[in-house]
Design an enzyme around this catalytic site. Structure first.
Site, mmCIF file in Angstrom:
data_model
loop_
_atom_site.group_PDB
_atom_site.id
_atom_site.type_symbol
_atom_site.label_atom_id
_atom_site.label_comp_id
_atom_site.label_asym_id
_atom_site.label_seq_id
_atom_site.Cartn_x
_atom_site.Cartn_y
_atom_site.Cartn_z
ATOM 1 N N LYS A 9 0.835 -1.205 0.000
ATOM 2 C CA LYS A 9 0.000 0.000 0.000
ATOM 3 C C LYS A 9 0.877 1.267 0.000
ATOM 4 O O LYS A 9 2.087 1.183 0.223
ATOM 5 C CB LYS A 9 -0.923 -0.029 1.226
ATOM 6 C CG LYS A 9 -1.923 -1.192 1.207
ATOM 7 C CD LYS A 9 -2.883 -1.067 2.379
ATOM 8 C CE LYS A 9 -3.874 -2.205 2.418
ATOM 9 N NZ LYS A 9 -4.887 -2.028 3.476
ATOM 10 N N TYR A 49 -12.376 -2.423 -3.463
ATOM 11 C CA TYR A 49 -12.893 -2.469 -2.097
ATOM 12 C C TYR A 49 -14.423 -2.490 -2.060
ATOM 13 O O TYR A 49 -15.010 -2.138 -1.027
ATOM 14 C CB TYR A 49 -12.356 -1.276 -1.297
ATOM 15 C CG TYR A 49 -10.927 -1.453 -0.809
ATOM 16 C CD1 TYR A 49 -10.530 -2.614 -0.140
ATOM 17 C CD2 TYR A 49 -9.987 -0.444 -0.992
ATOM 18 C CE1 TYR A 49 -9.229 -2.775 0.320
ATOM 19 C CE2 TYR A 49 -8.676 -0.598 -0.521
ATOM 20 C CZ TYR A 49 -8.307 -1.769 0.134
ATOM 21 O OH TYR A 49 -7.027 -1.935 0.604
ATOM 22 N N PHE A 57 -15.726 3.409 7.110
ATOM 23 C CA PHE A 57 -14.377 3.838 6.718
ATOM 24 C C PHE A 57 -14.121 3.717 5.221
ATOM 25 O O PHE A 57 -12.984 3.885 4.765
ATOM 26 C CB PHE A 57 -13.323 3.056 7.516
ATOM 27 C CG PHE A 57 -13.427 1.560 7.390
ATOM 28 C CD1 PHE A 57 -12.869 0.887 6.311
ATOM 29 C CD2 PHE A 57 -14.083 0.810 8.367
ATOM 30 C CE1 PHE A 57 -12.953 -0.489 6.194
ATOM 31 C CE2 PHE A 57 -14.175 -0.580 8.266
ATOM 32 C CZ PHE A 57 -13.609 -1.226 7.175
ATOM 33 N N ARG A 85 -1.379 -14.676 3.814
ATOM 34 C CA ARG A 85 -2.173 -13.988 4.855
ATOM 35 C C ARG A 85 -1.513 -14.169 6.224
ATOM 36 O O ARG A 85 -1.450 -13.248 7.026
ATOM 37 C CB ARG A 85 -3.603 -14.536 4.892
ATOM 38 C CG ARG A 85 -4.397 -14.287 3.615
ATOM 39 C CD ARG A 85 -5.107 -12.979 3.586
ATOM 40 N NE ARG A 85 -6.086 -12.825 4.639
ATOM 41 C CZ ARG A 85 -6.844 -11.741 4.775
ATOM 42 N NH1 ARG A 85 -6.714 -10.723 3.931
ATOM 43 N NH2 ARG A 85 -7.722 -11.654 5.738
ATOM 44 N N THR A 91 -5.161 -8.008 10.305
ATOM 45 C CA THR A 91 -5.460 -6.724 9.640
ATOM 46 C C THR A 91 -5.037 -5.537 10.498
ATOM 47 O O THR A 91 -4.484 -4.567 10.004
ATOM 48 C CB THR A 91 -6.978 -6.631 9.349
ATOM 49 O OG1 THR A 91 -7.330 -7.758 8.547
ATOM 50 C CG2 THR A 91 -7.322 -5.355 8.606
ATOM 51 N N ARG A 102 2.825 -6.976 9.057
ATOM 52 C CA ARG A 102 2.131 -5.905 9.787
ATOM 53 C C ARG A 102 2.594 -5.811 11.238
ATOM 54 O O ARG A 102 2.664 -4.728 11.810
ATOM 55 C CB ARG A 102 0.619 -6.129 9.717
ATOM 56 C CG ARG A 102 0.052 -5.872 8.327
ATOM 57 C CD ARG A 102 -1.336 -6.454 8.219
ATOM 58 N NE ARG A 102 -2.009 -6.116 6.987
ATOM 59 C CZ ARG A 102 -3.053 -6.797 6.522
ATOM 60 N NH1 ARG A 102 -3.508 -7.844 7.204
ATOM 61 N NH2 ARG A 102 -3.632 -6.446 5.396
ATOM 62 N N ASN A 112 -1.927 -0.183 6.973
ATOM 63 C CA ASN A 112 -1.408 -1.481 7.423
ATOM 64 C C ASN A 112 -0.506 -2.155 6.393
ATOM 65 O O ASN A 112 -0.443 -3.367 6.293
ATOM 66 C CB ASN A 112 -2.553 -2.391 7.889
ATOM 67 C CG ASN A 112 -3.513 -2.728 6.780
ATOM 68 O OD1 ASN A 112 -3.411 -2.187 5.673
ATOM 69 N ND2 ASN A 112 -4.443 -3.623 7.045
ATOM 70 N N HIS A 115 -1.882 -5.403 1.358
ATOM 71 C CA HIS A 115 -3.178 -6.064 1.158
ATOM 72 C C HIS A 115 -2.913 -7.435 0.555
ATOM 73 O O HIS A 115 -2.008 -7.579 -0.269
ATOM 74 C CB HIS A 115 -4.056 -5.246 0.192
ATOM 75 C CG HIS A 115 -5.250 -6.019 -0.282
ATOM 76 N ND1 HIS A 115 -6.421 -6.077 0.445
ATOM 77 C CD2 HIS A 115 -5.440 -6.812 -1.365
ATOM 78 C CE1 HIS A 115 -7.282 -6.857 -0.194
ATOM 79 N NE2 HIS A 115 -6.706 -7.313 -1.296
ATOM 80 N N GLU A 126 -9.317 -10.130 -7.894
ATOM 81 C CA GLU A 126 -8.352 -9.033 -7.725
ATOM 82 C C GLU A 126 -7.227 -9.114 -8.757
ATOM 83 O O GLU A 126 -6.787 -8.090 -9.273
ATOM 84 C CB GLU A 126 -7.819 -9.044 -6.289
ATOM 85 C CG GLU A 126 -8.904 -8.667 -5.293
ATOM 86 C CD GLU A 126 -8.549 -8.892 -3.826
ATOM 87 O OE1 GLU A 126 -7.432 -9.376 -3.535
ATOM 88 O OE2 GLU A 126 -9.390 -8.570 -2.960
HETATM 89 P P1 CMP Z 1 -7.192 -4.652 3.511
HETATM 90 O O1 CMP Z 1 -6.688 -6.024 3.688
HETATM 91 O O2 CMP Z 1 -6.601 -3.835 2.417
HETATM 92 O O3 CMP Z 1 -8.770 -4.730 3.278
HETATM 93 C C1 CMP Z 1 -9.672 -3.806 3.780
HETATM 94 C C2 CMP Z 1 -8.998 -2.724 4.543
HETATM 95 O O4 CMP Z 1 -9.851 -1.933 5.330
HETATM 96 C C3 CMP Z 1 -8.057 -3.341 5.547
HETATM 97 O O5 CMP Z 1 -6.955 -3.875 4.878
HETATM 98 C C4 CMP Z 1 -7.764 -2.164 6.460
HETATM 99 O O6 CMP Z 1 -6.644 -1.418 6.037
HETATM 100 C C5 CMP Z 1 -9.013 -1.318 6.285
HETATM 101 N N1 CMP Z 1 -9.755 -1.179 7.548
HETATM 102 C C6 CMP Z 1 -10.311 -2.151 8.267
HETATM 103 N N2 CMP Z 1 -10.911 -1.628 9.360
HETATM 104 C C7 CMP Z 1 -10.712 -0.281 9.302
HETATM 105 C C8 CMP Z 1 -11.073 0.809 10.134
HETATM 106 N N3 CMP Z 1 -11.785 0.608 11.258
HETATM 107 N N4 CMP Z 1 -10.690 2.042 9.766
HETATM 108 C C9 CMP Z 1 -9.986 2.240 8.626
HETATM 109 N N5 CMP Z 1 -9.619 1.235 7.790
HETATM 110 C C10 CMP Z 1 -9.969 -0.010 8.126
#
Ligand code: CMP
Length: 143
Positions: A9, A49, A57, A85, A91, A102, A112, A115, A126
């Site tokens: 990211k 997404y 969010f 993963r 996450t 992470r 984070n 992805h 994807e």
């Molecule tokens: P990702 O694996 O890219 O898939 C969905 C993303 O949503 C996840 O990683 C996080 O970066 C993001 N995410 C999940 N929960 C929250 C939150 N509470 N606030 C902001 N971003 C979030």
């Protein structure tokens, strides 16, 4: 051979973590089948997404993933989806175990670092969203 979609990211790219992340998957024994440094458009971000569209969010998510270059990758290998993963960690980086990507480099759930597809269905979706078939290599003759 199983394939997954992984993406460093904008925070990971900005913090010069591309090499470190690629290295972890290479050393683990997976093979890189495609990769590119790219800018994600709003349209691509909203599609990627899509399952989070109703989350509070969602706007933040799209804004962040389009905020700077990302490094999109396709990796292949046995059980690469679930193993990647595990290597990424939870996450929320504050819950991710040490030695995961992470766990070692992230702090907040939004930023984070990486992805990764969470199932064979999302991996296929994807990969097709980010890559043309022509952009992926085949190692069949090497095996
Ligand atoms: P990702 O694996 O890219 O898939 C969905 C993303 O949503 C996840 O990683 C996080 O970066 C993001 N995410 C999940 N929960 C929250 C939150 N509470 N606030 C902001 N971003 C979030």
């Amino acid at each position: 051979m199983e394939k997954t979609f992984l993406m460093v990211k904008p925070d990971g790219v900005q913090r010069n973590l591309i090499g470190e992340i690629v290295s972890r998957f290479e050393k683990k024994g997976f093979r890189l089948a495609g990769a590119k440094l790219m800018q994600v458009s709003n349209e691509l971000a909203e599609e990627h997404y899509g399952e989070h569209k109703e989350r509070p969010f969602f706007g933040e998510l799209v804004e962040f993933i389009t905020s700077g270059p990302v490094f999109a990758m396709v990796w292949e290998g046995e059980n690469v989806i679930s193993t990647a993963r595990n290597m990424m960690g939870k996450t929320n980086p504050s819950e991710a175990a040490p030695s995961t990507i992470r766990g070692d480099y992230g702090v907040t759930v939004g930023k984070n670092i990486i992805h990764g597809s969470d199932s064979p269905e999302s991996a296929e979706r994807e990969i097709n969203l980010f890559f043309d078939e022509k952009e992926l290599v085949s190692y069949e003759k090497v095996d």
